[in-house]
Design an enzyme around this catalytic site. Sequence first.
Site, PDB file in Angstrom:
ATOM      1  N   CYS A 114       0.814  -1.227   0.000  1.00  5.98           N
ATOM      2  CA  CYS A 114       0.000   0.000   0.000  1.00  5.98           C
ATOM      3  C   CYS A 114       0.847   1.276   0.000  1.00  5.98           C
ATOM      4  CB  CYS A 114      -0.968   0.008   1.173  1.00  5.98           C
ATOM      5  SG  CYS A 114      -2.159  -1.338   1.089  1.00  5.98           S
ATOM      6  N   HIS A 252      -3.137   7.623   1.746  1.00  4.27           N
ATOM      7  CA  HIS A 252      -3.545   6.284   1.315  1.00  4.27           C
ATOM      8  C   HIS A 252      -4.942   6.033   1.873  1.00  4.27           C
ATOM      9  CE1 HIS A 252      -3.871   2.097   0.624  1.00  4.27           C
ATOM     10  NE2 HIS A 252      -3.641   1.731   1.879  1.00  4.27           N
ATOM     11  N   ASN A 282     -10.000   0.144  -0.314  1.00  4.52           N
ATOM     12  CA  ASN A 282      -8.538   0.193  -0.283  1.00  4.52           C
ATOM     13  C   ASN A 282      -7.995  -0.466  -1.556  1.00  4.52           C
ATOM     14  OD1 ASN A 282      -5.819  -0.155   0.176  1.00  4.52           O
ATOM     15  ND2 ASN A 282      -6.049  -0.942   2.271  1.00  4.52           N
TER      16      ASN A 282
HETATM   17  O1  UT7 Z   1      -3.715  -0.586   3.523  1.00  3.73           O
HETATM   18  C1  UT7 Z   1      -2.819  -1.327   4.277  1.00  3.73           C
HETATM   19  C2  UT7 Z   1      -2.994  -1.088   5.679  1.00  3.73           C
HETATM   20  N1  UT7 Z   1      -4.232  -1.607   6.160  1.00  3.73           N
HETATM   21  C3  UT7 Z   1      -4.913  -0.918   7.058  1.00  3.73           C
HETATM   22  O2  UT7 Z   1      -4.526   0.188   7.361  1.00  3.73           O
HETATM   23  C4  UT7 Z   1      -6.072  -1.554   7.751  1.00  3.73           C
HETATM   24  C5  UT7 Z   1      -5.966  -1.285   9.227  1.00  3.73           C
HETATM   25  N2  UT7 Z   1      -7.013  -1.887  10.027  1.00  3.73           N
HETATM   26  C6  UT7 Z   1      -8.298  -1.454   9.985  1.00  3.73           C
HETATM   27  O3  UT7 Z   1      -8.647  -0.612   9.172  1.00  3.73           O
HETATM   28  C7  UT7 Z   1      -9.261  -1.992  10.999  1.00  3.73           C
HETATM   29  O4  UT7 Z   1      -8.548  -2.663  12.010  1.00  3.73           O
HETATM   30  C8  UT7 Z   1     -10.324  -2.961  10.410  1.00  3.73           C
HETATM   31  C9  UT7 Z   1     -11.293  -2.170   9.563  1.00  3.73           C
HETATM   32  C10 UT7 Z   1      -9.639  -4.014   9.561  1.00  3.73           C
HETATM   33  C11 UT7 Z   1     -11.102  -3.620  11.528  1.00  3.73           C
HETATM   34  O5  UT7 Z   1     -11.688  -2.644  12.373  1.00  3.73           O
HETATM   35  P1  UT7 Z   1     -11.538  -2.764  13.966  1.00  3.73           P
HETATM   36  O6  UT7 Z   1     -12.329  -1.670  14.533  1.00  3.73           O
HETATM   37  O7  UT7 Z   1     -10.056  -2.796  14.251  1.00  3.73           O
HETATM   38  O8  UT7 Z   1     -12.255  -4.137  14.264  1.00  3.73           O
HETATM   39  P2  UT7 Z   1     -11.646  -5.454  14.937  1.00  3.73           P
HETATM   40  O9  UT7 Z   1     -10.691  -6.124  14.013  1.00  3.73           O
HETATM   41  O10 UT7 Z   1     -11.173  -5.093  16.299  1.00  3.73           O
HETATM   42  O11 UT7 Z   1     -12.950  -6.338  15.037  1.00  3.73           O
HETATM   43  C12 UT7 Z   1     -14.070  -5.939  15.849  1.00  3.73           C
HETATM   44  C13 UT7 Z   1     -15.164  -6.966  15.697  1.00  3.73           C
HETATM   45  C14 UT7 Z   1     -14.682  -8.398  15.880  1.00  3.73           C
HETATM   46  O12 UT7 Z   1     -15.677  -9.091  16.592  1.00  3.73           O
HETATM   47  P3  UT7 Z   1     -15.510  -9.368  18.179  1.00  3.73           P
HETATM   48  O13 UT7 Z   1     -14.222 -10.119  18.323  1.00  3.73           O
HETATM   49  O14 UT7 Z   1     -15.459  -8.000  18.801  1.00  3.73           O
HETATM   50  O15 UT7 Z   1     -16.738 -10.141  18.508  1.00  3.73           O
HETATM   51  C15 UT7 Z   1     -14.612  -8.947  14.480  1.00  3.73           C
HETATM   52  O16 UT7 Z   1     -14.788 -10.324  14.402  1.00  3.73           O
HETATM   53  O17 UT7 Z   1     -15.703  -6.908  14.376  1.00  3.73           O
HETATM   54  C16 UT7 Z   1     -15.744  -8.222  13.813  1.00  3.73           C
HETATM   55  N3  UT7 Z   1     -15.608  -8.114  12.370  1.00  3.73           N
HETATM   56  C17 UT7 Z   1     -16.653  -7.903  11.542  1.00  3.73           C
HETATM   57  N4  UT7 Z   1     -17.971  -7.793  11.777  1.00  3.73           N
HETATM   58  C18 UT7 Z   1     -18.756  -7.569  10.711  1.00  3.73           C
HETATM   59  C19 UT7 Z   1     -14.465  -8.153  11.632  1.00  3.73           C
HETATM   60  N5  UT7 Z   1     -14.749  -7.980  10.319  1.00  3.73           N
HETATM   61  C20 UT7 Z   1     -16.104  -7.829  10.250  1.00  3.73           C
HETATM   62  C21 UT7 Z   1     -16.977  -7.614   9.184  1.00  3.73           C
HETATM   63  N6  UT7 Z   1     -18.291  -7.492   9.444  1.00  3.73           N
HETATM   64  N7  UT7 Z   1     -16.562  -7.496   7.898  1.00  3.73           N
END
Ligand code: UT7
Length: 325
Positions: A114, A252, A282
């Site tokens: 990225c 980005h 993304n």
């Molecule tokens: O471009 C390269 C660099 N990449 C990035 O910069 C991405 C960086 N990361 C992010 O943007 C975020 O961490 C994400 C968007 C990927 C995830 O957001 P988050 O607020 O960090 O969520 P999380 O991973 O902490 O997950 C929270 C909850 C989890 O459930 P529990 O464990 O709290 O019950 C996940 O299982 O959300 C759940 N979850 C989803 N729920 C519905 C994860 N993906 C999904 C989904 N739909 N697609």
Amino acid sequence: MTVRAVITSCGAYLPEEIVTNRDLEKRVDTSDEWIVQRTGIRQRHIAGAHETTSFMAFKAAQDAMMAGGIDPHTIDAVLVCTSTPNHTFPSVAAELQAMLDIPPCAAFDLQAVCSGFVYGLSVADMMIRCGQAKRVLLVGAEKFSSILNWEDRTTCVLFGDGAGAVILDADQGGRGTLEDRGVLFSRLYADGRYKDILYVDGGPATTGSCGHVVMQGREVFKHAVTCMADIVSETLAANKLQPTDIDWLVPHQANIRIIESTAKKLGVPMAQVVVTVDRHGNTSAASIPLALNDAVKSGKIKQGDMLLIEALGAGLTWGAALVRF
Ligand code: UT7
């Protein structure tokens, strides 16, 4: 007199098919509400079989060349930033050179995921300032849909496909000050200790197949917020600039929350931040040139504006550049 690498035109290509969050609700256990709240993404473009990375790079490059009235015979270097090439080799850049009928010159792919476009911009700038090239075609092109696990809701909702291109021209008229047009500063970083928080579980020398994206999203998020805050501060300090000197932040496009946090740290209002993540998702190395093209063609970014460009990606890699458009 200082030689500067000036962005003289830009172009883009987005695949025909638009996939909304509602469409994804039918494929994995997710919701429009979750995706919008956590990422800001509402839709993404997904490439069809004929829309390969080289094809999208070609379309974006053609668009940039049309916009600038560029004759392919005047291009003397082709750089493509991508992690999703058509083939392990030859490079997308070599394929693109042939497709555009560009005469023999340097052509290579650059892989920093990225952060690819920021790395590419820095390399193109160095090639121009060293006299290696006078006119560089720089493209960010990705078909991330082909390396996604479409059953993994934690990754498949985040990415999209597309390509963006810029033409960089050597300008002899620089005075060596921040008033010059062109790439004024760039800084690149990588820290391979974090290679396992975002990677693809395949490759030619391991599984013999291209593999799928695996990400510890929360970890990447934390690093992105910190690294982006640090690098924008470093860029301002290194150039003795104030936040008010920046006309546009061109980040980005991974997550609106990361973008908002960086803008806040930088002290730039969201009205001066280019945002396309809602429409493109993304698109990895393509996200910045796509965002730049969007803002230029819609009349937001104008000649003479000071742009701060920044990105973080797998590796981890990250970087920033200061460009007077
Ligand atoms: O471009 C390269 C660099 N990449 C990035 O910069 C991405 C960086 N990361 C992010 O943007 C975020 O961490 C994400 C968007 C990927 C995830 O957001 P988050 O607020 O960090 O969520 P999380 O991973 O902490 O997950 C929270 C909850 C989890 O459930 P529990 O464990 O709290 O019950 C996940 O299982 O959300 C759940 N979850 C989803 N729920 C519905 C994860 N993906 C999904 C989904 N739909 N697609």
